[in-house]
Design a protein around this motif. Structure first.
Motif, short mmCIF file in Angstrom:
data_model
loop_
_atom_site.label_atom_id
_atom_site.label_comp_id
_atom_site.label_asym_id
_atom_site.label_seq_id
_atom_site.Cartn_x
_atom_site.Cartn_y
_atom_site.Cartn_z
N TYR A 1 1.57 9.16 -6.00
CA TYR A 1 1.83 10.77 -5.98
C TYR A 1 3.00 11.05 -6.89
O TYR A 1 3.32 12.05 -7.48
CB TYR A 1 2.44 10.79 -4.49
N THR A 2 4.13 10.08 -7.19
CA THR A 2 5.00 10.43 -8.31
C THR A 2 4.42 10.65 -9.60
O THR A 2 4.70 11.46 -10.40
CB THR A 2 6.29 9.38 -8.17
N LEU A 3 3.43 9.63 -9.96
CA LEU A 3 2.77 10.01 -11.17
C LEU A 3 2.22 11.34 -11.38
O LEU A 3 2.04 12.08 -12.34
CB LEU A 3 1.61 8.95 -11.66
N LEU B 1 0.87 -1.28 -0.06
CA LEU B 1 -0.07 -0.19 0.02
C LEU B 1 0.94 1.30 0.14
O LEU B 1 0.53 2.32 -0.66
CB LEU B 1 -0.76 -0.12 1.30
N SER B 2 1.90 1.21 0.86
CA SER B 2 2.48 2.45 0.99
C SER B 2 3.33 2.74 -0.42
O SER B 2 3.55 3.88 -0.97
CB SER B 2 3.91 2.26 2.11
N ALA B 3 4.04 1.57 -1.15
CA ALA B 3 4.61 1.92 -2.37
C ALA B 3 3.78 2.32 -3.41
O ALA B 3 4.12 3.31 -4.04
CB ALA B 3 5.39 0.52 -2.59
N GLY B 4 2.56 1.65 -3.34
CA GLY B 4 1.42 1.93 -4.27
C GLY B 4 1.22 3.51 -4.49
O GLY B 4 1.05 4.20 -5.22
N ILE C 1 7.16 10.21 2.26
CA ILE C 1 6.92 10.50 3.72
C ILE C 1 5.51 10.27 3.96
O ILE C 1 4.64 9.40 4.78
CB ILE C 1 7.27 11.59 4.31
N LEU C 2 4.71 11.12 3.07
CA LEU C 2 3.32 10.81 2.99
C LEU C 2 2.84 9.52 2.56
O LEU C 2 2.07 8.72 3.08
CB LEU C 2 2.72 11.70 1.81
N GLY C 3 3.41 8.82 1.54
CA GLY C 3 3.11 7.61 1.15
C GLY C 3 3.43 6.51 2.18
O GLY C 3 2.61 5.59 2.24
N PHE C 4 4.31 6.40 2.91
CA PHE C 4 4.76 5.40 3.69
C PHE C 4 4.01 5.78 5.23
O PHE C 4 4.15 4.91 6.17
CB PHE C 4 6.22 5.35 3.98
N LEU C 5 3.40 6.90 5.61
CA LEU C 5 2.71 7.07 6.53
C LEU C 5 1.08 7.21 6.54
O LEU C 5 0.50 6.81 7.53
CB LEU C 5 3.07 8.52 7.25
#
Length: 254
Positions: A55-57, A47-50, A92-96
């Motif tokens: 966000y990167t896209l 989920l975090s990597a997804g 940070i946002l993705g993994f939190l």
């Protein structure tokens, strides 16, 4: 653009590594079990990597918008300092974001039926194995997934609306084709990523898609990150020229 593509490549490695190694291990061995902590850890990194991928896209879409619609201001806006500030915020946002959901899931009580009807520990499948009340987690899962997917998706749609409008204002057809080619790779990657994930995750986590959900999940978690290097690289003239040179060299050696 290449700075963010390197970031996308890195998070794609984490994303595909969260599911494929365990899947291959299950396929080639007789041990088809996974511990609860391992299952939750797999779901967390998935989920975090997804989320980080989305966000990167979204940032890549904004980057293409600035490059095409504001080319004279691009180098002053998207400086190296700005890029190095954006990327840590994305990670940070993705993994939190899903950490509270995983923490709540770790405190659930699990039934005796512990067979995961999936090829990895997906959130909706795990919630169906719990004997506890999962309503709060389902709501959190739905809103967090919807936020990460739809927020980046909306920014992408808006960016491409401005990009297409800017392209149509170009008088030369050759210039229009050249301008569109700079963002065509990203456009293809966006269609592949959002098309599958909106179907899977922008819905209550307790609702399953049965067999079709597994097929879409394979496409999203394995095929899409696998295709990203080809999508972005084969549209690059330098990469294509280098590949042609290598092929000619190998043919001449034979």
């Amino acid at each position: 653009m290449y700075f963010f593509l390197r970031n996308l490549a890195t998070v794609d490695i984490i994303f595909i590594s969260s599911t494929v190694p365990k899947l291959l291990s299950v396929l080639v061995s007789t041990d088809k079990t996974i511990s609860l902590s391992g299952c939750l850890l797999q779901l967390y990194f998935y989920l975090s990597a997804g989320c980080t991928v989305f966000y990167t896209l979204g940032v890549l879409s904004i980057d293409r918008y600035l490059a095409i619609c504001h080319p004279l201001k691009y180098n002053t806006i998207m400086t190296s300092e700005v890029c190095w500030r954006i990327v840590p915020c994305i990670w940070i946002l993705g993994f939190l974001e899903f950490f509270p959901v995983i923490l709540l899931m770790s405190r659930l009580h699990w039934c005796s039926n512990n067979i995961i009807d999936h090829f990895f520990c997906d959130g909706s499948v795990l919630l169906h194995l719990s004997c506890s009340d999962t309503y709060l987690i389902e709501i959190m899962f739905f809103y967090f997934a919807s936020f990460s997917i739809l927020s980046s998706f909306i920014s992408t749609i808006l960016s491409y609306c401005f990009i297409i409008s800017s392209i149509f204002r170009i008088s030369s057809s050759a210039a229009r084709k050249k301008t569109f080619s700079t963002c065509s790779s990203h456009f293809i990657a966006v269609i592949l990523a959002y098309g599958s994930c909106i179907l899977i995750y922008v819905r209550p986590a307790g609702v399953t898609l049965l067999g079709s959900g597994k097929t879409v999940a394979i496409f999203n978690s394995i095929l899409t990150p696998f295709l990203h290097p080809f999508i972005y690289s084969l549209r690059n003239r330098v990469v294509v020229t280098s590949l042609k040179r290598i092929i000619k060299r190998n043919n001449s050696v034979k």
